[in-house]
Design a protein around this motif. Structure first.
Motif, mmCIF file in Angstrom:
data_model
loop_
_atom_site.group_PDB
_atom_site.id
_atom_site.type_symbol
_atom_site.label_atom_id
_atom_site.label_comp_id
_atom_site.label_asym_id
_atom_site.label_seq_id
_atom_site.Cartn_x
_atom_site.Cartn_y
_atom_site.Cartn_z
ATOM 1 N N TYR A 1 41.807 43.100 50.522
ATOM 2 C CA TYR A 1 42.138 43.654 49.204
ATOM 3 C C TYR A 1 40.879 43.551 48.343
ATOM 4 O O TYR A 1 40.563 42.482 47.807
ATOM 5 C CB TYR A 1 43.283 42.813 48.633
ATOM 6 N N GLN B 1 34.541 52.647 38.578
ATOM 7 C CA GLN B 1 33.834 53.600 37.719
ATOM 8 C C GLN B 1 34.127 55.050 38.079
ATOM 9 O O GLN B 1 33.790 55.948 37.313
ATOM 10 C CB GLN B 1 32.341 53.309 37.725
ATOM 11 N N LYS C 1 50.717 46.068 50.796
ATOM 12 C CA LYS C 1 50.677 44.737 51.419
ATOM 13 C C LYS C 1 50.200 43.698 50.392
ATOM 14 O O LYS C 1 50.702 42.593 50.335
ATOM 15 C CB LYS C 1 49.714 44.796 52.616
ATOM 16 N N HIS C 2 49.218 44.078 49.591
ATOM 17 C CA HIS C 2 48.693 43.168 48.560
ATOM 18 C C HIS C 2 48.880 43.764 47.179
ATOM 19 O O HIS C 2 48.743 44.977 47.001
ATOM 20 C CB HIS C 2 47.207 42.888 48.786
ATOM 21 N N ARG D 1 33.581 46.109 50.300
ATOM 22 C CA ARG D 1 33.649 47.435 49.666
ATOM 23 C C ARG D 1 33.999 48.466 50.737
ATOM 24 O O ARG D 1 33.381 48.486 51.814
ATOM 25 C CB ARG D 1 32.292 47.795 49.051
ATOM 26 N N GLY E 1 45.486 48.701 44.940
ATOM 27 C CA GLY E 1 44.167 48.378 44.398
ATOM 28 C C GLY E 1 43.927 49.294 43.206
ATOM 29 O O GLY E 1 44.839 50.004 42.746
ATOM 30 N N SER F 1 41.314 49.775 54.898
ATOM 31 C CA SER F 1 42.340 49.749 55.958
ATOM 32 C C SER F 1 42.626 51.143 56.511
ATOM 33 O O SER F 1 43.275 51.270 57.553
ATOM 34 C CB SER F 1 43.639 49.139 55.428
ATOM 35 N N GLY G 1 44.996 52.997 43.999
ATOM 36 C CA GLY G 1 46.443 53.256 44.029
ATOM 37 C C GLY G 1 47.068 53.142 42.648
ATOM 38 O O GLY G 1 47.861 53.990 42.234
ATOM 39 N N VAL H 1 54.336 46.817 54.506
ATOM 40 C CA VAL H 1 53.173 46.985 55.392
ATOM 41 C C VAL H 1 53.557 48.073 56.370
ATOM 42 O O VAL H 1 54.591 47.968 57.029
ATOM 43 C CB VAL H 1 52.878 45.688 56.174
HETATM 44 P P1 FAD Z 1 41.718 47.999 47.748
HETATM 45 O O1 FAD Z 1 41.503 47.306 46.465
HETATM 46 O O2 FAD Z 1 41.196 47.326 48.981
HETATM 47 O O3 FAD Z 1 43.288 48.206 47.890
HETATM 48 C C1 FAD Z 1 43.882 48.619 49.088
HETATM 49 C C2 FAD Z 1 45.388 48.516 48.946
HETATM 50 O O4 FAD Z 1 46.008 49.081 50.107
HETATM 51 C C3 FAD Z 1 45.897 47.069 48.875
HETATM 52 O O5 FAD Z 1 46.992 46.977 48.002
HETATM 53 C C4 FAD Z 1 46.349 46.801 50.312
HETATM 54 O O6 FAD Z 1 47.313 45.778 50.435
HETATM 55 C C5 FAD Z 1 46.949 48.154 50.637
HETATM 56 N N1 FAD Z 1 47.103 48.409 52.078
HETATM 57 C C6 FAD Z 1 46.112 48.576 52.985
HETATM 58 N N2 FAD Z 1 46.648 48.829 54.199
HETATM 59 C C7 FAD Z 1 47.998 48.821 54.045
HETATM 60 C C8 FAD Z 1 49.097 49.034 54.928
HETATM 61 N N3 FAD Z 1 48.912 49.318 56.220
HETATM 62 N N4 FAD Z 1 50.359 48.941 54.441
HETATM 63 C C9 FAD Z 1 50.560 48.653 53.119
HETATM 64 N N5 FAD Z 1 49.553 48.451 52.248
HETATM 65 C C10 FAD Z 1 48.291 48.536 52.699
HETATM 66 N N6 FAD Z 1 33.331 49.031 41.744
HETATM 67 C C11 FAD Z 1 32.961 49.497 40.520
HETATM 68 O O7 FAD Z 1 33.362 50.597 40.123
HETATM 69 N N7 FAD Z 1 32.143 48.755 39.719
HETATM 70 C C12 FAD Z 1 31.659 47.539 40.102
HETATM 71 O O8 FAD Z 1 30.922 46.882 39.346
HETATM 72 C C13 FAD Z 1 32.033 47.041 41.378
HETATM 73 N N8 FAD Z 1 31.600 45.830 41.793
HETATM 74 C C14 FAD Z 1 31.998 45.352 43.012
HETATM 75 C C15 FAD Z 1 31.572 44.071 43.389
HETATM 76 C C16 FAD Z 1 32.006 43.536 44.584
HETATM 77 C C17 FAD Z 1 31.537 42.155 44.987
HETATM 78 C C18 FAD Z 1 32.890 44.267 45.404
HETATM 79 C C19 FAD Z 1 33.398 43.667 46.696
HETATM 80 C C20 FAD Z 1 33.306 45.532 45.041
HETATM 81 C C21 FAD Z 1 32.855 46.105 43.849
HETATM 82 N N9 FAD Z 1 33.248 47.377 43.433
HETATM 83 C C22 FAD Z 1 32.896 47.844 42.196
HETATM 84 C C23 FAD Z 1 33.983 48.277 44.343
HETATM 85 C C24 FAD Z 1 35.465 48.307 44.077
HETATM 86 O O9 FAD Z 1 35.954 46.993 43.996
HETATM 87 C C25 FAD Z 1 36.173 49.085 45.203
HETATM 88 O O10 FAD Z 1 35.625 50.381 45.312
HETATM 89 C C26 FAD Z 1 37.669 49.221 44.894
HETATM 90 O O11 FAD Z 1 38.218 47.957 44.633
HETATM 91 C C27 FAD Z 1 38.435 49.870 46.046
HETATM 92 O O12 FAD Z 1 39.783 49.908 45.642
HETATM 93 P P2 FAD Z 1 40.937 50.510 46.527
HETATM 94 O O13 FAD Z 1 42.142 50.527 45.676
HETATM 95 O O14 FAD Z 1 40.498 51.789 47.129
HETATM 96 O O15 FAD Z 1 41.097 49.471 47.749
#
Ligand code: FAD
Length: 359
Positions: free
Chosen positions: A45, A334, A35-36, A303, A12, A195, A15, A169
């Motif tokens: 995701y 952000q 995973k994604h 989120r 995401g 997750s 990462g 995964v």
């Molecule tokens: P994720 O994007 O969920 O990525 C997690 C990753 O871990 C994925 O690749 C998944 O496959 C992998 N994973 C998980 N478990 C495993 C496992 N066991 N084995 C292998 N891989 C695994 N943020 C802003 O800054 N500004 C905004 O305007 C904003 N608007 C938003 C609007 C909406 C509707 C939503 C839903 C969110 C918004 N956000 C915004 C928040 C932002 O999208 C999230 O904070 C951010 O996407 C989180 O990213 P991440 O990489 O931590 O998690």
């Protein structure tokens, strides 16, 4: 040269940004395992579903506030000089009704936010120009990120620096060390978002989803807009933002804590569209209501909200160094560069400790 084998678990925005920052050091040999990957749309995701814009939510003296502050220069630079990243400037209009705050914003005083001197063109809207029922409002220039372009752009920057991507995964965070393309990794960076609640070795029960439902439309309001609350319930919000480079306009939304429902709720979708047209009638042709909206898709993202804010820290689990970078709620984009910079520092410290232990 010492080679540091690192696995970043998760692709995401957390990462990918961490992998990108780590890959600027040629000693780091990095595999991103997830995973994604960008291109996937899945309820597990979060990143593809985000708007995404820059509107600080952290208090001035908090870690959150600092991470957001540290992220702005990079997002500004990308919007200004790197068109292929899919980020552009938009004017932001915030409308605030102090009586009905949805509960997710805490950037200090809303009338006098700390970022007023950082974001361009900040100005309060004079009282006599406020719409009926609105207590205060301000304008500023911010950015809107087209996640469908930006996430692949991050992958490209990483690949240019030699990062290897693979699907994997894992059930336990330590197992990720074996996903490295060159043998067992020295360190794992855990960027698994929500997750991390169930991931072995982490099982962080202070994480919960804050469900965000959106409608993506072809209509263009010409600016971004957010109100602090609405009459339809404490967990519903009103915002709209037009993504760069033809990405459509995101109409939002909701902020439903502990709600895991992956399917768009049709009645909520109608409320979202009605509220947006009410706040910005020029979104549709004159005289039209929500039937004037040209819908691309409905979406839901969860989120990764964490009670005490994001977890960016290091830990030794069963003899493997793990640096966590997860739990960014509604501000993962952000705060992305700020958090990644802290994560890189923690990686360097952990690797130094590992080297010392070898002596
Ligand atoms: P994720 O994007 O969920 O990525 C997690 C990753 O871990 C994925 O690749 C998944 O496959 C992998 N994973 C998980 N478990 C495993 C496992 N066991 N084995 C292998 N891989 C695994 N943020 C802003 O800054 N500004 C905004 O305007 C904003 N608007 C938003 C609007 C909406 C509707 C939503 C839903 C969110 C918004 N956000 C915004 C928040 C932002 O999208 C999230 O904070 C951010 O996407 C989180 O990213 P991440 O990489 O931590 O998690």
């Amino acid at each position: 040269m010492t080679i540091n084998r690192i696995v970043v678990l998760g692709a995401g925005v957390s990462g990918l940004t961490t992998a990108y920052q780590l890959s600027k050091n040629a000693s780091n040999q990095i595999t991103v395992a997830a995973k994604h990957m960008p291109g996937d749309y899945d309820i597990e995701y979060c990143s593809p579903w985000a708007g995404a814009n820059y509107f600080p939510v952290g208090a001035f003296d908090s870690d959150n506030g600092k991470w957001e502050k540290d992220t702005w220069p990079m997002l500004r630079e990308l919007a200004q000089n790197i068109p292929e990243a899919g980020i552009h400037f938009q004017v932001y209009i915030r409308k605030k009704d102090e009586q009905r705050v949805a509960g997710q914003r805490s950037a200090g005083s809303m009338k006098d936010p700390w970022f007023k001197n950082m974001l361009p063109n900040f100005r309060q809207v004079p009282k006599d120009q406020l719409a009926p029922g609105i207590d205060s409002a301000y304008h500023f220039t911010s950015v809107c990120i087209n996640t469908a372009i930006y996430l692949p752009w991050l992958v490209g920057q990483c690949r240019k620096n030699g990062v290897v991507f693979k699907r994997a995964v894992v059930k336990h965070v330590v197992d990720a060390a074996y996903a490295h393309h060159g043998g067992k990794a020295d360190l794992v960076v855990n960027c698994t978002g929500l997750s991390s609640r169930s991931l072995g070795g982490v099982t962080d029960s202070s994480l919960c989803p804050a469900r965000g439902q959106v409608v993506v439309v072809r209509n263009d309001p010409g600016f971004m807009c957010m109100t602090s609350g609405c009459d339809d319930g404490d967990d519903e919000v009103v915002y709209m933002m037009t993504r760069a480079a033809g990405g459509g306009t995101i109409l939002g939304g909701s902020y439903q804590k502990h709600n895991w429902d992956p399917l768009p709720d049709p009645s909520l979708a109608i409320r979202i569209m009605k509220r947006c047209v009410e706040v910005c009638p020029s979104l549709v042709a004159e005289g039209k209501g929500i039937e004037g909206l040209d819908i691309i898709r409905h979406g839901v993202g969860l989120r990764p909200l964490r009670e005490n804010g994001p977890r960016v820290e290091r830990e030794n689990i069963n003899g493997v160094w793990v640096v966590h970078n997860y739990g960014h709620g509604g501000f993962g984009y952000q705060a992305s560069y700020g958090c990644a910079t802290t994560a890189v520092k923690l990686v360097d410290e952990a690797l130094q400790q590992k080297d010392k232990a070898k002596l």
